[in-house]
Design a protein around this motif. Structure first.
Motif, PDB file in Angstrom:
ATOM      1  N   THR A   6      50.879 -18.524 -28.736  1.00  0.00           N
ATOM      2  CA  THR A   6      50.240 -18.706 -27.437  1.00  0.00           C
ATOM      3  C   THR A   6      48.720 -18.649 -27.537  1.00  0.00           C
ATOM      4  OG1 THR A   6      52.133 -17.487 -26.634  1.00  0.00           O
ATOM      5  CG2 THR A   6      50.400 -17.950 -25.054  1.00  0.00           C
ATOM      6  N   ALA A   7      48.228 -17.764 -28.420  1.00  0.00           N
ATOM      7  CA  ALA A   7      46.772 -17.609 -28.520  1.00  0.00           C
ATOM      8  C   ALA A   7      46.105 -18.887 -29.010  1.00  0.00           C
ATOM      9  CB  ALA A   7      46.426 -16.443 -29.446  1.00  0.00           C
ATOM     10  N   LEU A  55      45.618 -20.812 -25.873  1.00  0.00           N
ATOM     11  CA  LEU A  55      44.637 -20.221 -24.970  1.00  0.00           C
ATOM     12  C   LEU A  55      43.217 -20.389 -25.489  1.00  0.00           C
ATOM     13  CD1 LEU A  55      46.514 -16.955 -23.980  1.00  0.00           C
ATOM     14  CD2 LEU A  55      46.192 -19.016 -22.614  1.00  0.00           C
ATOM     15  N   PHE A  67      39.820 -14.740 -21.490  1.00  0.00           N
ATOM     16  CA  PHE A  67      40.786 -13.639 -21.534  1.00  0.00           C
ATOM     17  C   PHE A  67      40.445 -12.615 -22.613  1.00  0.00           C
ATOM     18  CE2 PHE A  67      42.545 -16.440 -24.668  1.00  0.00           C
ATOM     19  CZ  PHE A  67      43.143 -15.602 -25.592  1.00  0.00           C
ATOM     20  N   LEU A  68      39.526 -12.937 -23.500  1.00  0.00           N
ATOM     21  CA  LEU A  68      39.111 -11.982 -24.528  1.00  0.00           C
ATOM     22  C   LEU A  68      37.820 -11.300 -24.103  1.00  0.00           C
ATOM     23  CD1 LEU A  68      39.593 -13.585 -28.062  1.00  0.00           C
ATOM     24  CD2 LEU A  68      40.891 -11.724 -27.020  1.00  0.00           C
ATOM     25  N   LYS A  69      37.834  -9.971 -24.071  1.00  0.00           N
ATOM     26  CA  LYS A  69      36.605  -9.259 -23.718  1.00  0.00           C
ATOM     27  C   LYS A  69      35.681  -9.146 -24.918  1.00  0.00           C
ATOM     28  CE  LYS A  69      38.274  -7.035 -19.697  1.00  0.00           C
ATOM     29  NZ  LYS A  69      38.691  -5.836 -18.982  1.00  0.00           N
ATOM     30  N   ASP A  70      36.257  -9.268 -26.127  1.00  0.00           N
ATOM     31  CA  ASP A  70      35.423  -9.202 -27.327  1.00  0.00           C
ATOM     32  C   ASP A  70      35.624 -10.454 -28.190  1.00  0.00           C
ATOM     33  OD1 ASP A  70      33.915  -8.614 -29.487  1.00  0.00           O
ATOM     34  OD2 ASP A  70      35.200  -7.015 -30.251  1.00  0.00           O
ATOM     35  N   LEU A 103      35.238 -11.142 -32.335  1.00  0.00           N
ATOM     36  CA  LEU A 103      36.277 -11.035 -33.363  1.00  0.00           C
ATOM     37  C   LEU A 103      36.626 -12.396 -33.952  1.00  0.00           C
ATOM     38  CD1 LEU A 103      38.374  -8.828 -34.496  1.00  0.00           C
ATOM     39  CD2 LEU A 103      40.000 -10.090 -33.105  1.00  0.00           C
ATOM     40  N   THR A 108      36.434  -7.940 -42.323  1.00  0.00           N
ATOM     41  CA  THR A 108      37.386  -6.830 -42.235  1.00  0.00           C
ATOM     42  C   THR A 108      38.004  -6.752 -40.841  1.00  0.00           C
ATOM     43  OG1 THR A 108      36.188  -5.573 -43.904  1.00  0.00           O
ATOM     44  CG2 THR A 108      37.672  -4.340 -42.476  1.00  0.00           C
ATOM     45  N   ARG A 109      37.164  -6.835 -39.813  1.00  0.00           N
ATOM     46  CA  ARG A 109      37.733  -6.684 -38.458  1.00  0.00           C
ATOM     47  C   ARG A 109      38.522  -7.938 -38.054  1.00  0.00           C
ATOM     48  NH1 ARG A 109      34.251  -7.828 -33.864  1.00  0.00           N
ATOM     49  NH2 ARG A 109      34.912  -5.900 -32.864  1.00  0.00           N
ATOM     50  N   SER A 128      41.856  -7.867 -40.120  1.00  0.00           N
ATOM     51  CA  SER A 128      42.751  -6.799 -39.669  1.00  0.00           C
ATOM     52  C   SER A 128      43.509  -7.186 -38.407  1.00  0.00           C
ATOM     53  CB  SER A 128      41.960  -5.510 -39.401  1.00  0.00           C
ATOM     54  OG  SER A 128      41.370  -5.024 -40.587  1.00  0.00           O
ATOM     55  N   ASN A 129      42.960  -8.109 -37.642  1.00  0.00           N
ATOM     56  CA  ASN A 129      43.543  -8.376 -36.320  1.00  0.00           C
ATOM     57  C   ASN A 129      44.090  -9.777 -36.116  1.00  0.00           C
ATOM     58  OD1 ASN A 129      43.087  -5.828 -34.993  1.00  0.00           O
ATOM     59  ND2 ASN A 129      40.912  -6.287 -35.096  1.00  0.00           N
ATOM     60  N   CYS A 134      51.055  -7.969 -37.344  1.00  0.00           N
ATOM     61  CA  CYS A 134      50.702  -7.623 -35.961  1.00  0.00           C
ATOM     62  C   CYS A 134      49.507  -8.440 -35.506  1.00  0.00           C
ATOM     63  CB  CYS A 134      50.361  -6.140 -35.838  1.00  0.00           C
ATOM     64  SG  CYS A 134      51.558  -5.032 -36.547  1.00  0.00           S
ATOM     65  N   GLY A 135      49.218  -9.547 -36.185  1.00  0.00           N
ATOM     66  CA  GLY A 135      47.993 -10.279 -35.905  1.00  0.00           C
ATOM     67  C   GLY A 135      48.042 -11.060 -34.605  1.00  0.00           C
ATOM     68  N   MET A 136      46.864 -11.260 -34.027  1.00  0.00           N
ATOM     69  CA  MET A 136      46.751 -11.935 -32.733  1.00  0.00           C
ATOM     70  C   MET A 136      47.400 -13.314 -32.724  1.00  0.00           C
ATOM     71  SD  MET A 136      42.804 -10.987 -31.824  1.00  0.00           S
ATOM     72  CE  MET A 136      42.545 -12.532 -30.978  1.00  0.00           C
TER      73      MET A 136
END
Lengths: 401, 162
Positions: A219-220, A223, A255-258, A261, A325-326, A329-330, A335-337
């Protein structure tokens, strides 16, 4: 090309499964059969095929080691005092005891605890207690840890247990070599760390990600306007494929506040995303600034373990290291976005495959009786040459009608 | 320096709010366990990476905006995709030390049991929370939580923080 099919005569005898005549249909039985997995171990995982088992950046110093598995064969991968990487079998040449237990570390030598046989980091036998009373024909030089044939490209260490595996460059082919260069650059990498997980899925379903699902399951992707469509897939007749995606410029629709990343600090927008799937289960991915090699272990017909290893480049400054790294990690792990959904469907594919019939490929199929020639970025036909290679390798016969 | 009993009680209360929120699948409740400060953070990292000094994490939310984005992902973007599950968390404070005014540092063991739709339960992982906790009149809140998990090879993927 030469097919190492002779080894799989046993597979044919044990598995009289008839493959559908259409090339876009895969019998679901191949995902759930424990006996077939035993034949695959022999023909594929221990056969004439290269398997990525490490990257040099995981073992930067002499004495560094990591343990891994090729199918069920335990491996001990080391960097010797001479700086060379050795792919050894993690089993004492005396009575077969596992030599090293840790996932990674640094040692001066290896010692089997059972009878204290000691081995060099590069595998040679140093000595054993009571050697003067061994059988008269005992030759110490023949009792080093068993060594797999290995080869390195851009720091990726490949190993094979087969006797007739072609040279690595020939096995990869030009398109896959190009994809590896896009993903790994010059290969001078620095290890950022791991995400390791076991999936309850057959290895063939784990490594069957197609171009069709990307913008639908994830979905991301939608989006963030990452559903490009420009780009291409490349396949080889020995089962590899790569997707080079030319993604649209990123648009955070709020929809992303940050959004920091998912910024792209790299140089070439055309190279924002590449996926490389090497037969059977070697995966390398570059997405934005995330560099990811997925070292996988086929444990059984229903368990595949994946070590997601993430890297920075040796020339990165502190800011780039932090950014990678950040993001790493995400973004792409279990568990990645934009990848959690892959994990979420693996077990569902496995559960659903305990049913009669075939798995279908449709998107992009122009002729179900022929292998695809042109495959667009969002087609799923990129998987079909791999399935045909697998079928021939395992010696499954196609139905006449 | 000994930590006053009311501070220990506030830290324990925070830990219980936190695990209750996760066991209730309440991402809002999870978020509300953190300090509203812009630099509040959550890092979920394997014991192997932590021990080897490798910075890569499984979840790395190094600012409040990232925490809020994680809530959005779990509750909106991923809704309906992942296999439904719930958890039982158990937490045990091991140590708590006062730091500068209004802050304390705490270490707690945790274990997480993952329960599938049919009620089948398995241990997901155990681990240690390493926290910096903000003490306010409204109660204790997490300033930074580093959840170091023991299952270096996780038995399965998961979606909710632990």
């Amino acid at each position: 090309m030469d097919m190492p099919g002779d080894q799989s005569v046993a597979a044919k005898a044990a598995w009289p499964l008839i493959w559908p005549r259409k090339l876009n249909q895969i019998p679901k039985e191949v995902f759930v059969s424990p006996g077939l997995f035993e034949a695959e171990l022999k023909t594929i995982f221990h056969g004439d095929i290269w398997h990525p088992v490490a990257h040099a950046a995981e073992l930067p110093n002499p004495g560094d080691f990591k343990t891994f598995s090729l199918g069920r064969t335990p491996l001990l991968i080391t960097r010797g005092a001479d700086g060379k990487i050795n792919v050894l079998v993690n089993s004492c040449t005396h009575r077969g005891t596992q030599v090293e237990m840790c996932a990674a570390g640094n040692r001066k030598e290896f010692e089997c605890p059972y009878h204290r046989w000691a081995f060099e980091i590069s595998g040679e036998l140093i000595g054993c207690p009571g050697m003067s009373e061994f059988s008269p024909d005992f030759d110490k030089s023949r009792y080093g840890l068993a060594r797999l044939r290995s080869a390195e490209f851009l720091g990726v260490v490949f190993a094979t247990m087969g006797d007739n595996t072609p040279a690595l460059a020939q096995w990869l082919g030009e398109d896959m070599i190009r994809a590896m260069k896009v993903i790994l650059g010059d290969g001078r990498l620095k290890l950022l760390g791991y995400q390791k997980v076991r999936y309850q899925v057959n290895w063939k379903a784990y490594n069957d990600n197609d171009g069709y699902h990307a913008g639908l399951l994830h979905t991301a992707f939608r989006l963030l306007n990452w559903q490009g469509g420009k780009g291409a897939q490349f396949m080889t007749e020995n089962g590899h494929m790569s997707i080079m995606a030319e993604l649209q410029p990123l648009r955070n629709v709020g929809f992303l506040k940050d959004p920091s990343l998912i910024t792209f600090k790299g140089q070439d927008p055309a190279k924002r995303a590449s996926v490389l799937e090497l037969f059977p289960i070697g995966v390398m991915v570059k997405h934005l600034d995330t560099i990811n090699i997925r070292f996988a272990i086929a444990h059984s017909h229903d368990c595949t373990e994946v070590h997601y290893a993430y890297f920075a480049h040796q020339d990165d400054d502190e800011e780039m290291l932090r950014h990678r790294t950040r993001q790493a990690s995400n973004l792409l792990g279990p568990c990645g976005m934009i990848s959690m959904e892959d994990a979420s469907i693996f077990q569902r594919i496995h559960i659903g495959s305990f049913s009669p019939g075939v798995a279908e490929f449709q998107k992009g199929v122009k002729d179900p009786y022929a292998l695809p020639v042109d495959v667009a970025q969002n087609d799923e036909t990129g998987q079909l040459p791999k399935w045909e290679y697998y079928r021939r390798l395992m010696n499954f016969q196609r139905a006449e009608i | 320096m000994a930590v006053a009993a009311h501070i220990l009680a506030a830290v324990d209360h925070l830990n219980l709010r936190y695990i209750q929120a996760l066991d209730d699948l309440s991402m809002e409740g999870w978020l509300n366990s953190f300090s509203p400060a812009a630099d509040s953070a959550y890092v979920c990292i394997s014991e192997e990476n932590d021990r080897r000094g490798l910075p890569l994490a499984l979840m790395l939310d190094d600012c409040r905006a990232r925490l809020e984005d994680r809530v959005t992902f779990v509750t909106k973007i991923w809704a309906g995709t992942f296999q439904p599950y719930r958890t039982r968390h158990f937490v045990q404070r091991l140590a708590c030390e006062a730091r500068e005014e209004g802050l304390c540092q705490a270490v707690s063991n945790f274990s997480v049991t993952l329960i599938q739709e049919d009620g089948t339960a398995r241990l997901l992982t155990t681990g240690v929370y390493q926290d910096v906790i903000s003490l306010t009149e409204a109660g204790a809140f997490i300033k930074t939580r580093r959840a170091v998990y023991d299952a270096n090879v996780l038995p399965q993927y998961f979606v909710y923080p632990i």
